[in-house]
Design an enzyme around this catalytic site. Structure first.
Site, mmCIF file in Angstrom:
data_model
loop_
_atom_site.group_PDB
_atom_site.id
_atom_site.type_symbol
_atom_site.label_atom_id
_atom_site.label_comp_id
_atom_site.label_asym_id
_atom_site.label_seq_id
_atom_site.Cartn_x
_atom_site.Cartn_y
_atom_site.Cartn_z
ATOM 1 N N ASN A 153 0.801 -1.228 0.000
ATOM 2 C CA ASN A 153 0.000 0.000 0.000
ATOM 3 C C ASN A 153 0.838 1.285 0.000
ATOM 4 O O ASN A 153 0.430 2.283 -0.570
ATOM 5 C CB ASN A 153 -1.005 -0.008 1.160
ATOM 6 C CG ASN A 153 -0.371 -0.324 2.497
ATOM 7 O OD1 ASN A 153 0.785 -0.747 2.571
ATOM 8 N ND2 ASN A 153 -1.117 -0.113 3.555
ATOM 9 N N GLU A 250 4.205 -4.363 12.175
ATOM 10 C CA GLU A 250 3.202 -3.326 11.896
ATOM 11 C C GLU A 250 2.085 -4.019 11.139
ATOM 12 O O GLU A 250 2.191 -4.232 9.932
ATOM 13 C CB GLU A 250 3.905 -2.289 10.997
ATOM 14 C CG GLU A 250 3.519 -0.884 11.212
ATOM 15 C CD GLU A 250 3.596 -0.475 12.655
ATOM 16 O OE1 GLU A 250 2.535 -0.491 13.290
ATOM 17 O OE2 GLU A 250 4.687 -0.116 13.152
ATOM 18 N N CYS A 284 -3.575 0.532 6.807
ATOM 19 C CA CYS A 284 -3.723 -0.378 7.951
ATOM 20 C C CYS A 284 -4.475 0.262 9.114
ATOM 21 O O CYS A 284 -5.198 -0.405 9.834
ATOM 22 C CB CYS A 284 -2.354 -0.847 8.412
ATOM 23 S SG CYS A 284 -1.202 0.486 8.699
HETATM 24 P P1 NDP Z 1 0.987 -10.070 3.582
HETATM 25 O O1 NDP Z 1 0.910 -9.700 4.992
HETATM 26 O O2 NDP Z 1 0.690 -11.458 3.204
HETATM 27 O O3 NDP Z 1 2.457 -9.734 3.037
HETATM 28 C C1 NDP Z 1 3.272 -8.676 3.541
HETATM 29 C C2 NDP Z 1 4.707 -8.900 3.106
HETATM 30 O O4 NDP Z 1 5.221 -10.090 3.725
HETATM 31 C C3 NDP Z 1 4.865 -9.122 1.615
HETATM 32 O O5 NDP Z 1 6.065 -8.536 1.204
HETATM 33 C C4 NDP Z 1 4.903 -10.612 1.510
HETATM 34 O O6 NDP Z 1 5.490 -11.040 0.321
HETATM 35 C C5 NDP Z 1 5.702 -10.980 2.723
HETATM 36 N N1 NDP Z 1 5.512 -12.334 3.201
HETATM 37 C C6 NDP Z 1 4.451 -13.161 3.028
HETATM 38 N N2 NDP Z 1 4.649 -14.339 3.661
HETATM 39 C C7 NDP Z 1 5.857 -14.272 4.260
HETATM 40 C C8 NDP Z 1 6.627 -15.163 5.070
HETATM 41 N N3 NDP Z 1 6.183 -16.360 5.406
HETATM 42 N N4 NDP Z 1 7.842 -14.754 5.499
HETATM 43 C C9 NDP Z 1 8.307 -13.527 5.194
HETATM 44 N N5 NDP Z 1 7.634 -12.649 4.428
HETATM 45 C C10 NDP Z 1 6.417 -12.999 3.963
HETATM 46 O O7 NDP Z 1 0.103 -9.094 2.772
HETATM 47 P P2 NDP Z 1 -0.440 -9.266 1.284
HETATM 48 O O8 NDP Z 1 0.237 -8.259 0.491
HETATM 49 O O9 NDP Z 1 -0.410 -10.662 0.802
HETATM 50 O O10 NDP Z 1 -1.958 -8.891 1.520
HETATM 51 C C11 NDP Z 1 -2.845 -9.815 2.153
HETATM 52 C C12 NDP Z 1 -3.841 -9.068 3.012
HETATM 53 O O11 NDP Z 1 -3.167 -8.457 4.104
HETATM 54 C C13 NDP Z 1 -4.527 -7.915 2.313
HETATM 55 O O12 NDP Z 1 -5.646 -8.356 1.654
HETATM 56 C C14 NDP Z 1 -4.847 -6.977 3.436
HETATM 57 O O13 NDP Z 1 -6.078 -7.321 4.004
HETATM 58 C C15 NDP Z 1 -3.785 -7.242 4.442
HETATM 59 N N6 NDP Z 1 -2.733 -6.226 4.447
HETATM 60 C C16 NDP Z 1 -2.647 -5.443 5.526
HETATM 61 C C17 NDP Z 1 -1.695 -4.462 5.579
HETATM 62 C C18 NDP Z 1 -1.623 -3.597 6.749
HETATM 63 O O14 NDP Z 1 -0.770 -2.714 6.797
HETATM 64 N N7 NDP Z 1 -2.455 -3.771 7.714
HETATM 65 C C19 NDP Z 1 -0.764 -4.212 4.500
HETATM 66 C C20 NDP Z 1 -0.921 -5.123 3.389
HETATM 67 C C21 NDP Z 1 -1.872 -6.091 3.396
HETATM 68 P P3 NDP Z 1 4.604 -11.135 -1.051
HETATM 69 O O15 NDP Z 1 3.322 -10.432 -0.813
HETATM 70 O O16 NDP Z 1 5.451 -10.483 -2.074
HETATM 71 O O17 NDP Z 1 4.386 -12.591 -1.273
#
Ligand code: NDP
Length: 484
Positions: A153, A250, A284
Site C-alpha cells: 500500500n 506493523e 492499515c
Molecule cells: P501479507 O501480509 O501477506 O504480506 C506482507 C509482506 O510479507 C509481503 O512482502 C509478503 O510477500 C511478505 N511475506 C508473506 N509471507 C511471508 C513469510 N512467510 N515470510 C516472510 N515474508 C512474507 O500481505 P499481502 O500483500 O499478501 O496482503 C494480504 C492481506 O493483508 C490484504 O488483503 C490486506 O487485508 C492485508 N494487508 C494489511 C496491511 C496492513 O498494513 N495492515 C498491508 C498489506 C496487506 P509477497 O506479498 O510479495 O508474497
C-alpha cells in the site's frame, strides 16, 4: 503502453543486479491491468550477496561519526524531495494511488523520515551511571543487518520508515518489497548511494513470501521489521523467534472511529471518509468501524452519502482524480467478496457496492449501515473502500464495543467535549489514537499497534529502541575487592 522497467530486479552492494534463474513475475499497473515491468525473484545467490554486502557495509558504517551518518540520510531526503514528481509518478504506477495523493504523502513522508532520523542520529547516546568511586556507562549499539519486509500500500514510505531509523542507528538494511509493488524501493536504494551511503548498506531484493522467509531465518540477520497482515505477522514473528531476533510488527486493524452527537458534523464526515477511502481504503490504520451516536445518525449518513457520491474515480495520473483502483486484481476480488458477505449478512448498502465501467481494478466507494458487531464486515480487515457504520447510544457501551476485537492498531474520537475525548481515548485499546481528526501519522509521533496489531513502534525517538540494544560497561576505579 506504459513501461516502468527498472534496470534490474534487485539492488545489491551499491548496484543493480539480476539473476534470471529466479522465477519471473510481472508488475501490473492497477489502473489499466497492463504489465509495466517484469522482474525476477531473488535466488539464494542474490540473498547471499545481499547479506554479505550488508554485513560488510554495516561494520564500516557503524564506525562513522553519527553526524556523518545523519548527513547521508538528510542528503537522501533532499534528493527525494527534489525528485518528488518522478518518484510520485512511479508510486502511482506501482500502486494505482492517484497523483493527488502520491505527490503529497509518499515520497514526502519517506523524505521526512530520512530527515528526522538523520537529524537525531547524533543524539543517540547512552548514559553515565555514578556508582560511588566506580561508575558505569551505557552505549546504544546497532543490532547489525536488519531486514525490512513491506506491504503494497505504501511502497516508498515503508522502505524509508524502516530504512531511516535502521541506518541512523548504525545498522544496514535489506528490504524486500511486496511483489505487487516492486519498483519504488529500488529508487530509495539508488538514492542512498547518490547521498553517499556505502555500497551494501541499503539493499533491495525482490520476491514473494519465500524470499522474505529466507531472509528472516538467515543467520546473518539480527532484526526483522514487517508491515503486513496479522497471519503473515504471526509466521514471521515465529520464524524470527527461532533465532531470538528482534522484531517490529506493523500489522492489520479493524479500528473504531467513534462519533458523538456533539461532534462537528462536517469534520466527522471528513474524518470517516479519510479514514476509509484514502488510498482506496488500503491503509492499515483505517477507522473501518464507524460508530455514530443515535441522535445524529440520519444527518451523518445523509452528508456521508452526498459527499461519497461526489468522489471522482478515474485515471490516477490525472491530478483531479480523487480515487484510484485497488492495488491488484486479487485485492479487488477479496473486497468484492466482503461486499457480498455484507449484503448477505443483512447490512444495508447505502452507496457503492459495485464496480465502475472502467479498465483496471476499480471498485466504487461503499458505505454499509445497519451493521452489527457480529457481522464479518465489522470483524475482519477488508482493506478496501468499504465503510461499516454502526449505531450506539452511550459512551460506556461504545467503549466496550470498540474494544471487542483482537486488533488494537488505532482509534478515533470526534466530539466537542474535550474531557470526554481524553476519557474515551484513555480507555481504548489502541497504539495510535486521534481526537477530532483521523489517520495523520507524522514522523515525530510513535506509530504502531497493540494486541494483535503489532509489536514495537515506528517513527519518532521510540523507533531508536527497536533498532539498537544497550551495552553496559562497568568501570572500576580502584583495586578489586576479592575474598579469595
Ligand atoms: P501479507 O501480509 O501477506 O504480506 C506482507 C509482506 O510479507 C509481503 O512482502 C509478503 O510477500 C511478505 N511475506 C508473506 N509471507 C511471508 C513469510 N512467510 N515470510 C516472510 N515474508 C512474507 O500481505 P499481502 O500483500 O499478501 O496482503 C494480504 C492481506 O493483508 C490484504 O488483503 C490486506 O487485508 C492485508 N494487508 C494489511 C496491511 C496492513 O498494513 N495492515 C498491508 C498489506 C496487506 P509477497 O506479498 O510479495 O508474497
Amino acid at each position: 503502453m506504459m513501461r516502468a522497467q527498472p534496470k534490474a530486479s534487485h539492488f545489491v552492494d551499491g548496484a543493480y543486479l539480476d539473476d534470471t534463474n529466479g522465477a519471473a513475475f510481472d508488475c501490473v499497473y492497477p489502473a489499466t491491468g497492463e504489465v509495466i515491468a517484469q522482474l525476477h525473484e531473488a535466488t539464494p545467490a542474490v540473498i547471499e550477496a545481499a547479506v554479505m554486502s550488508a554485513t560488510r557495509a554495516q561494520k564500516d558504517w557503524a564506525g562513522w561519526r553519527p553526524v556523518e551518518r545523519g548527513r547521508v540520510l538528510r542528503r537522501a531526503a533532499d534528493i527525494i524531495m527534489s525528485r518528488n514528481r518522478e518518484l510520485s509518478e512511479l508510486e502511482t504506477l506501482d500502486t494505482g494511488k492517484p497523483l493527488q495523493e502520491t505527490l503529497y504523502v509518499d515520497a514526502t513522508s519517506g523524505a521526512e523520515a530520512l530527515e528526522f532520523f538523520g537529524g537525531i542520529a547524533p543524539t543517540i547516546n547512552g548514559e553515565m551511571i555514578p556508582l560511588g568511586s566506580d561508575f558505569a556507562y551505557t552505549k546504544r549499539v546497532p543490532l547489525g543487518v536488519c531486514v525490512g519486509i513491506g506491504a503494497w500500500n505504501y511502497p516508498t514510505q515503508i522502505a524509508c520508515w524502516k530504512g531511516a531509523p535502521a541506518l541512523a542507528c548504525g545498522n544496514a538494511m535489506i528490504f524486500k518489497p511486496s511483489e505487487t509493488t516492486p519498483l519504488c524501493a529500488l529508487k530509495v536504494a539508488e538514492i542512498m548511494i547518490e547521498a553517499g551511503a556505502p555500497s551494501g548498506l541499503y539493499n533491495v531484493v525482490q520476491g514473494m513470501g519465500g524470499v522474505g522467509a529466507a531472509l528472516v531465518t538467515h543467520p546473518g540477520v539480527a532484526k526483522v521489521s514487517l508491515t503486513g497482515s496479522v497471519p503473515t505477522g504471526r509466521k514471521v514473528y515465529a520464524a524470527a523467534a527461532e533465532g531470538l531476533r528482534n522484531v517490529t510488527m506493523e500489522l492489520g486493524g479493524k479500528s473504531p472511529l467513534i462519533i458523538f452527537d456533539d461532534a462537528d458534523l462536517e469534520d466527522a464526515v471528513s474524518g470517516a471518509m479519510l479514514g476509509n477511502f484514502y488510498s482506496t481504503g488500503q491503509v492499515c490504520s483505517n477507522g473501518t468501524r464507524v460508530f455514530v451516536q443515535k441522535a445524529i445518525k440520519t444527518q451523518f449518513l445523509a452528508r456521508l452519502v452526498e459527499r461519497t457520491k461526489a468522489i471522482k474515480l478515474g485515471d490516477p495520473m490525472d491530478e483531479a482524480t480523487q480515487m484510484g483502483p485497488m492495488a491488484s486484481e486479487a485485492q479487488r476480488r477479496k473486497v468484492q467478496a466482503y461486499i457480498s458477505v455484507g449484503k448477505t449478512e443483512g447490512a444495508q448498502c447505502l452507496i457503492g457496492g459495485d464496480t465502475p465501467e472502467m479498465d483496471g481494478f476499480y471498485i466504487n466507494p461503499t458505505v454499509f449501515c445497519d451493521v452489527t458487531d457480529d457481522m464479518v464486515i465489522a470483524r475482519e480487515e477488508i482493506f478496501g473502500p468499504v465503510m461499516a457504520v454502526l449505531e450506539f447510544e452511550n459512551e460506556e457501551e461504545v467503549v466496550t464495543r470498540a474494544n471487542a476485537t483482537e486488533f488494537g492498531l488505532s482509534a478515533g474520537v470526534f466530539t466537542s467535549d474535550l474531557t470526554r475525548a481524553h476519557r474515551v481515548v484513555d480507555q481504548l485499546d489502541a497504539g495510535t489514537c486521534w481526537i477530532n481528526t483521523y489517520n495523520l501519522a507524522p514522523v515525530e509521533v510513535p506509530f504502531g499497534g497493540s494486541k494483535m496489531s503489532g509489536v514495537g513502534r515506528e517513527n519518532s525517538r521510540a523507533a531508536i529502541e527497536h533498532y539498537t540494544e544497550i551495552k553496559s560497561v562497568y568501570v572500576a576505579m580502584g583495586a578489586v575487592d576479592s575474598p579469595y
